[in-house]
Design a protein around this motif. Structure first.
Motif, PDB file in Angstrom:
ATOM      1  N   LEU A 172       0.830  -1.213   0.000  1.00  0.00           N
ATOM      2  CA  LEU A 172       0.000   0.000   0.000  1.00  0.00           C
ATOM      3  C   LEU A 172       0.859   1.255   0.000  1.00  0.00           C
ATOM      4  O   LEU A 172       0.478   2.273  -0.575  1.00  0.00           O
TER       5      LEU A 172
ATOM      6  N   GLU B 195      -3.786  -0.009  -5.438  1.00  0.00           N
ATOM      7  CA  GLU B 195      -3.962   1.394  -5.843  1.00  0.00           C
ATOM      8  C   GLU B 195      -5.352   1.893  -5.469  1.00  0.00           C
ATOM      9  O   GLU B 195      -5.516   3.024  -5.025  1.00  0.00           O
ATOM     10  N   CYS B 196      -6.349   1.060  -5.633  1.00  0.00           N
ATOM     11  CA  CYS B 196      -7.722   1.415  -5.276  1.00  0.00           C
ATOM     12  C   CYS B 196      -7.822   1.690  -3.777  1.00  0.00           C
ATOM     13  O   CYS B 196      -8.368   2.709  -3.359  1.00  0.00           O
ATOM     14  N   VAL B 197      -7.267   0.796  -2.964  1.00  0.00           N
ATOM     15  CA  VAL B 197      -7.305   0.957  -1.513  1.00  0.00           C
ATOM     16  C   VAL B 197      -6.501   2.194  -1.105  1.00  0.00           C
ATOM     17  O   VAL B 197      -6.939   2.990  -0.278  1.00  0.00           O
ATOM     18  N   ARG B 198      -5.326   2.356  -1.694  1.00  0.00           N
ATOM     19  CA  ARG B 198      -4.461   3.495  -1.391  1.00  0.00           C
ATOM     20  C   ARG B 198      -5.170   4.816  -1.712  1.00  0.00           C
ATOM     21  O   ARG B 198      -5.026   5.796  -0.997  1.00  0.00           O
ATOM     22  N   GLY B 199      -5.965   4.824  -2.779  1.00  0.00           N
ATOM     23  CA  GLY B 199      -6.682   6.029  -3.186  1.00  0.00           C
ATOM     24  C   GLY B 199      -7.956   6.280  -2.408  1.00  0.00           C
ATOM     25  O   GLY B 199      -8.727   7.170  -2.744  1.00  0.00           O
ATOM     26  N   GLY B 200      -8.201   5.466  -1.395  1.00  0.00           N
ATOM     27  CA  GLY B 200      -9.382   5.661  -0.564  1.00  0.00           C
ATOM     28  C   GLY B 200     -10.601   4.894  -1.048  1.00  0.00           C
ATOM     29  O   GLY B 200     -11.678   5.005  -0.471  1.00  0.00           O
ATOM     30  N   GLY B 201     -10.437   4.110  -2.098  1.00  0.00           N
ATOM     31  CA  GLY B 201     -11.545   3.301  -2.602  1.00  0.00           C
ATOM     32  C   GLY B 201     -11.788   2.098  -1.716  1.00  0.00           C
ATOM     33  O   GLY B 201     -11.021   1.793  -0.816  1.00  0.00           O
ATOM     34  N   SER B 202     -12.874   1.432  -1.968  1.00  0.00           N
ATOM     35  CA  SER B 202     -13.178   0.232  -1.199  1.00  0.00           C
ATOM     36  C   SER B 202     -13.314  -0.956  -2.144  1.00  0.00           C
ATOM     37  O   SER B 202     -13.575  -0.798  -3.328  1.00  0.00           O
TER      38      SER B 202
END
Length: 182
Positions: A27, A103-110
């Motif tokens: 992450l 990348e999704c998690v790092r960008g605040g996505g779920s």
């Protein structure tokens, strides 16, 4: 096999799995490396593993957990019972799907934890064996670990991470097992 013979620490390897890329390091987008020293018994099983150096403790712990699962042919173990192995934790080695999820998690996505759209409950088709952490074996203690992971579209377990563990070694052993699941 072919490549293992070119890497001295792996000569005579019968079963080798790569370590799981540590979730928090992934992450953070952080690559690294670790080097371990390990010993083999006459049957080719790994008996001790110790971190020699690591750019982050997570890389060392992940490599120790993977090496504990390795097996070697008895002849190779007799020839070289004490070995060293260095592993490069490169972001390029992380499967593309796992990098995208990170990348999704790092960008605040779920990431959805729903099984919507599935025809049936997922079943394990392949899983490496879970190995009891060597550092905890002598004490005979019992422990637990809870690991969270994502099943990608192809059925591979991705982004395994320890949610809780009674000792860090149990968590790394569980992550290593989940990392190879299909």
């Amino acid at each position: 096999g072919g490549d293992a013979e070119k890497i001295p620490g792996l000569s005579g390897a019968a079963a080798v799995i790569d370590p799981a890329f540590p979730y928090d390091r992934l992450l953070a987008g952080e690559a690294g490396r670790a080097k371990v020293r390990f010993t083999l018994d006459a049957a080719g099983s790994v008996t001790t593993v110790a971190v020699v150096e690591a750019t982050h403790p997570d890389f060392g712990a992940a490599l120790v957990a993977a090496v504990e699962t390795w097996a070697f042919v008895p002849e190779a173990a007799a020839e070289a019972p004490e070995r060293e192995f260095e592993y490069e934790f490169s972001l390029d080695r992380v499967p593309y799907g796992a990098r995208r999820l990170a990348e999704c998690v790092r960008g605040g996505g779920s990431i959805s934890n729903k099984a919507a759209g599935l025809d049936a409950k997922p079943q394990v088709l392949a899983r490496p064996g879970l190995v009891y952490p060597r550092a905890l074996l002598a004490g005979g203690q019992v422990g637990t670990a809870k690991v969270e992971f994502v099943i990608d579209r192809s059925g591979l377990a991705q982004l395994p991470r320890v949610v809780e563990a009674s000792a860090p070694e149990y968590g790394w052993a569980a992550v290593t097992c989940v990392n190879g699941m299909r």
